[in-house]
Design a protein around this motif. Structure first.
Motif, PDB file in Angstrom:
ATOM      1  N   PRO A 248      26.828  51.671   8.602  1.00  0.00           N
ATOM      2  CA  PRO A 248      26.067  50.360   8.752  1.00  0.00           C
ATOM      3  C   PRO A 248      25.908  50.462  10.408  1.00  0.00           C
ATOM      4  O   PRO A 248      27.323  50.928  10.840  1.00  0.00           O
ATOM      5  CB  PRO A 248      26.663  49.479   7.842  1.00  0.00           C
ATOM      6  CG  PRO A 248      27.302  50.511   6.948  1.00  0.00           C
ATOM      7  CD  PRO A 248      28.104  51.618   7.660  1.00  0.00           C
ATOM      8  N   LEU A 249      24.988  49.880  10.887  1.00  0.00           N
ATOM      9  CA  LEU A 249      24.905  49.282  12.060  1.00  0.00           C
ATOM     10  C   LEU A 249      26.488  47.742  12.133  1.00  0.00           C
ATOM     11  O   LEU A 249      26.426  47.129  11.290  1.00  0.00           O
ATOM     12  CB  LEU A 249      23.785  48.110  12.368  1.00  0.00           C
ATOM     13  CG  LEU A 249      23.882  47.482  13.855  1.00  0.00           C
ATOM     14  CD1 LEU A 249      23.686  48.908  15.153  1.00  0.00           C
ATOM     15  CD2 LEU A 249      22.483  46.620  13.623  1.00  0.00           C
ATOM     16  N   PRO A 250      27.247  48.502  13.187  1.00  0.00           N
ATOM     17  CA  PRO A 250      28.285  47.433  13.711  1.00  0.00           C
ATOM     18  C   PRO A 250      27.906  46.269  14.105  1.00  0.00           C
ATOM     19  O   PRO A 250      26.877  45.623  14.544  1.00  0.00           O
ATOM     20  CB  PRO A 250      29.340  48.647  14.522  1.00  0.00           C
ATOM     21  CG  PRO A 250      28.247  50.103  14.772  1.00  0.00           C
ATOM     22  CD  PRO A 250      27.342  49.347  14.236  1.00  0.00           C
ATOM     23  N   SER A 251      28.349  45.674  14.280  1.00  0.00           N
ATOM     24  CA  SER A 251      28.835  44.099  15.167  1.00  0.00           C
ATOM     25  C   SER A 251      27.936  44.325  16.328  1.00  0.00           C
ATOM     26  O   SER A 251      28.747  45.461  16.967  1.00  0.00           O
ATOM     27  CB  SER A 251      30.035  43.111  14.291  1.00  0.00           C
ATOM     28  OG  SER A 251      30.583  43.570  15.579  1.00  0.00           O
TER      29      SER A 251
ATOM     30  N   ARG B 218      16.371  41.261  15.755  1.00  0.00           N
ATOM     31  CA  ARG B 218      15.114  42.705  15.436  1.00  0.00           C
ATOM     32  C   ARG B 218      16.080  43.817  15.066  1.00  0.00           C
ATOM     33  O   ARG B 218      15.870  44.575  14.023  1.00  0.00           O
ATOM     34  CB  ARG B 218      13.954  42.805  15.584  1.00  0.00           C
ATOM     35  CG  ARG B 218      12.778  44.030  15.337  1.00  0.00           C
ATOM     36  CD  ARG B 218      12.081  44.121  16.127  1.00  0.00           C
ATOM     37  NE  ARG B 218      10.775  44.405  15.327  1.00  0.00           N
ATOM     38  CZ  ARG B 218      10.052  45.907  15.858  1.00  0.00           C
ATOM     39  NH1 ARG B 218      10.539  46.194  17.333  1.00  0.00           N
ATOM     40  NH2 ARG B 218       9.085  46.535  15.725  1.00  0.00           N
ATOM     41  N   PHE B 219      16.710  44.006  15.706  1.00  0.00           N
ATOM     42  CA  PHE B 219      17.700  45.258  15.647  1.00  0.00           C
ATOM     43  C   PHE B 219      18.601  45.585  14.371  1.00  0.00           C
ATOM     44  O   PHE B 219      18.774  46.291  13.416  1.00  0.00           O
ATOM     45  CB  PHE B 219      18.533  46.060  16.800  1.00  0.00           C
ATOM     46  CG  PHE B 219      19.224  46.771  16.739  1.00  0.00           C
ATOM     47  CD1 PHE B 219      18.752  47.878  16.215  1.00  0.00           C
ATOM     48  CD2 PHE B 219      20.217  46.973  17.993  1.00  0.00           C
ATOM     49  CE1 PHE B 219      19.917  49.389  16.242  1.00  0.00           C
ATOM     50  CE2 PHE B 219      20.605  48.493  18.431  1.00  0.00           C
ATOM     51  CZ  PHE B 219      20.576  49.083  16.878  1.00  0.00           C
ATOM     52  N   ARG B 220      19.097  44.198  14.343  1.00  0.00           N
ATOM     53  CA  ARG B 220      20.107  43.941  13.219  1.00  0.00           C
ATOM     54  C   ARG B 220      18.812  44.124  11.291  1.00  0.00           C
ATOM     55  O   ARG B 220      19.751  44.725  10.334  1.00  0.00           O
ATOM     56  CB  ARG B 220      20.592  42.790  13.760  1.00  0.00           C
ATOM     57  CG  ARG B 220      21.548  42.173  12.146  1.00  0.00           C
ATOM     58  CD  ARG B 220      22.484  42.714  11.590  1.00  0.00           C
ATOM     59  NE  ARG B 220      23.417  43.435  13.029  1.00  0.00           N
ATOM     60  CZ  ARG B 220      24.249  44.482  12.795  1.00  0.00           C
ATOM     61  NH1 ARG B 220      24.773  44.505  12.332  1.00  0.00           N
ATOM     62  NH2 ARG B 220      24.969  44.010  14.932  1.00  0.00           N
ATOM     63  N   ALA B 221      18.129  43.495  11.891  1.00  0.00           N
ATOM     64  CA  ALA B 221      16.670  43.039  10.212  1.00  0.00           C
ATOM     65  C   ALA B 221      16.662  44.519   9.514  1.00  0.00           C
ATOM     66  O   ALA B 221      16.535  44.615   8.217  1.00  0.00           O
ATOM     67  CB  ALA B 221      15.336  42.004  10.750  1.00  0.00           C
ATOM     68  N   LYS B 222      16.347  45.416  10.451  1.00  0.00           N
ATOM     69  CA  LYS B 222      15.859  46.542  10.664  1.00  0.00           C
ATOM     70  C   LYS B 222      16.776  48.198  10.843  1.00  0.00           C
ATOM     71  O   LYS B 222      15.451  48.827   9.794  1.00  0.00           O
ATOM     72  CB  LYS B 222      14.402  47.167  10.929  1.00  0.00           C
ATOM     73  CG  LYS B 222      13.495  45.574  11.417  1.00  0.00           C
ATOM     74  CD  LYS B 222      12.536  45.948  12.115  1.00  0.00           C
ATOM     75  CE  LYS B 222      10.976  47.228  11.681  1.00  0.00           C
ATOM     76  NZ  LYS B 222      10.595  46.742  10.517  1.00  0.00           N
ATOM     77  N   ALA B 223      17.893  47.602  10.966  1.00  0.00           N
ATOM     78  CA  ALA B 223      18.490  48.892  11.045  1.00  0.00           C
ATOM     79  C   ALA B 223      18.769  49.332   9.622  1.00  0.00           C
ATOM     80  O   ALA B 223      19.440  49.056   8.689  1.00  0.00           O
ATOM     81  CB  ALA B 223      20.031  47.860  11.531  1.00  0.00           C
ATOM     82  N   VAL B 224      18.729  50.669  10.058  1.00  0.00           N
ATOM     83  CA  VAL B 224      19.088  51.453   8.444  1.00  0.00           C
ATOM     84  C   VAL B 224      20.588  52.230   8.553  1.00  0.00           C
ATOM     85  O   VAL B 224      20.752  52.543  10.122  1.00  0.00           O
ATOM     86  CB  VAL B 224      18.170  52.996   8.013  1.00  0.00           C
ATOM     87  CG1 VAL B 224      18.825  53.414   6.572  1.00  0.00           C
ATOM     88  CG2 VAL B 224      16.729  51.624   7.170  1.00  0.00           C
TER      89      VAL B 224
ATOM     90  N   LEU C  50      29.589  47.002  18.740  1.00  0.00           N
ATOM     91  CA  LEU C  50      28.615  48.372  19.079  1.00  0.00           C
ATOM     92  C   LEU C  50      28.819  48.190  21.099  1.00  0.00           C
ATOM     93  O   LEU C  50      28.633  49.289  21.616  1.00  0.00           O
ATOM     94  CB  LEU C  50      27.464  47.758  18.759  1.00  0.00           C
ATOM     95  CG  LEU C  50      26.225  48.706  19.128  1.00  0.00           C
ATOM     96  CD1 LEU C  50      26.271  49.894  18.863  1.00  0.00           C
ATOM     97  CD2 LEU C  50      24.774  48.560  18.641  1.00  0.00           C
ATOM     98  N   GLY C  51      28.790  46.719  21.695  1.00  0.00           N
ATOM     99  CA  GLY C  51      28.743  46.760  22.656  1.00  0.00           C
ATOM    100  C   GLY C  51      29.843  47.579  23.857  1.00  0.00           C
ATOM    101  O   GLY C  51      29.790  47.737  25.319  1.00  0.00           O
ATOM    102  N   GLN C  52      30.870  47.710  22.883  1.00  0.00           N
ATOM    103  CA  GLN C  52      32.109  48.265  23.592  1.00  0.00           C
ATOM    104  C   GLN C  52      31.945  49.792  23.534  1.00  0.00           C
ATOM    105  O   GLN C  52      32.076  50.972  24.150  1.00  0.00           O
ATOM    106  CB  GLN C  52      33.365  48.229  22.185  1.00  0.00           C
ATOM    107  CG  GLN C  52      33.768  46.645  22.548  1.00  0.00           C
ATOM    108  CD  GLN C  52      33.918  46.680  23.928  1.00  0.00           C
ATOM    109  OE1 GLN C  52      34.660  46.821  24.950  1.00  0.00           O
ATOM    110  NE2 GLN C  52      33.535  45.308  23.693  1.00  0.00           N
ATOM    111  N   GLN C  53      30.858  50.470  22.681  1.00  0.00           N
ATOM    112  CA  GLN C  53      29.776  51.691  23.362  1.00  0.00           C
ATOM    113  C   GLN C  53      29.360  52.289  24.091  1.00  0.00           C
ATOM    114  O   GLN C  53      29.323  53.212  23.790  1.00  0.00           O
ATOM    115  CB  GLN C  53      29.799  51.962  21.268  1.00  0.00           C
ATOM    116  CG  GLN C  53      31.345  52.238  20.117  1.00  0.00           C
ATOM    117  CD  GLN C  53      30.805  52.263  18.934  1.00  0.00           C
ATOM    118  OE1 GLN C  53      29.491  53.251  19.156  1.00  0.00           O
ATOM    119  NE2 GLN C  53      31.135  51.966  18.172  1.00  0.00           N
TER     120      GLN C  53
END
Length: 242
Positions: free
Chosen positions: A128-131, A151-157, A135-138
């Motif tokens: 899943p999409l990380p927190s 929107r990123f959080r809502a639509k990420a698969v 993610l900001g560390q990567q």
């Protein structure tokens, strides 16, 4: 003015967790410039597919090949963001004759034998999409508004584990000679060149390229949301070189 009959089709492919929707803002600007552009969702990232977690890099390559076929098997410009680099590298290897140019967005070709996550736990079938803190560390989130992040959080698969674990098998040196544009966002073009020169694993596949343009577009790792108009202009310029 560029028209669909005077320039190749642009095929836009976003990275991990993303589908065709990620390019909406960029497509608005490309449509205004009358470019023939299509965004695609890779197999495994369609949340309506009940078998999506079983999809592989080979399935993704076949899907890209199918999109090219829908445009008459004329050479296209592939625009690849981030983790789309694995299936796009495979397309360049298997079907170099179908690619007029590749535009890497804060990304680049992968090397033979590359595996995105070789140690991904066997008991898990997706990532899943990380927190956003993790993610900001990567990857840089610079330039993203609260609305864009929501929107990123809502639509990420979630990304299929099969894609993350599969080695990229490359054998055709013709891929090195496809005209290439590197759009450098979260790190500069100068840094990319230096990392490639010193053999950094992430950029090792850049060194063999024989026809490369480097464009700096300073922002975070998702320029399709932070600088969509500027990114569209860069993509248009690359297409006009083809």
């Amino acid at each position: 003015m560029t028209t669909p009959t005077s320039s190749p089709t642009l095929v836009l492919i976003a990275g991990h967790w993303l589908g065709a929707w990620a390019w909406d803002d960029v497509l608005d600007h490309l449509d205004a410039d009358h470019l023939d552009a299509v965004a695609m969702t890779l197999p495994g990232l369609d949340d309506t597919d009940p078998r999506r977690t079983a999809k592989t890099l080979d399935d993704q390559v076949a899907a890209i090949r199918s999109v090219v076929a829908q445009h008459g098997d004329r050479p296209v410009v592939l625009v690849a963001h981030s983790g789309a680099n694995a299936p796009v590298s495979l397309i360049l290897d298997r079907h170099p004759e179908l690619v007029a140019r590749v535009v890497w967005i804060d990304s680049g070709p992968v090397a033979h034998g590359s595996v995105f996550a070789p140690d991904f736990p066997e008991g898990l079938d997706e990532l899943p999409l990380p927190s956003f803190d993790a993610l900001g560390q990567q990857a840089s989130l610079d330039g993203l508004s609260v609305k864009a992040l929501e929107r990123f959080r809502a639509k990420a698969v979630p990304e299929p584990a099969t894609v993350l674990r599969q080695p990229v098998e490359l054998a055709n040196p013709a891929r090195h000679h496809i005209p290439t544009t590197l759009v450098c966002c979260s790190i500069s073009g100068e840094q990319v060149v230096e990392l490639a020169r010193t053999g950094h694993p992430m950029f090792a596949a850049v060194s063999p390229l024989t026809d490369v343009d480097i464009v700096d577009l300073p922002t975070g790792h998702w320029p399709m949301w932070s600088r969509p108009l500027d990114l569209a202009k860069v993509i248009q310029s690359a297409a006009l070189q083809t």
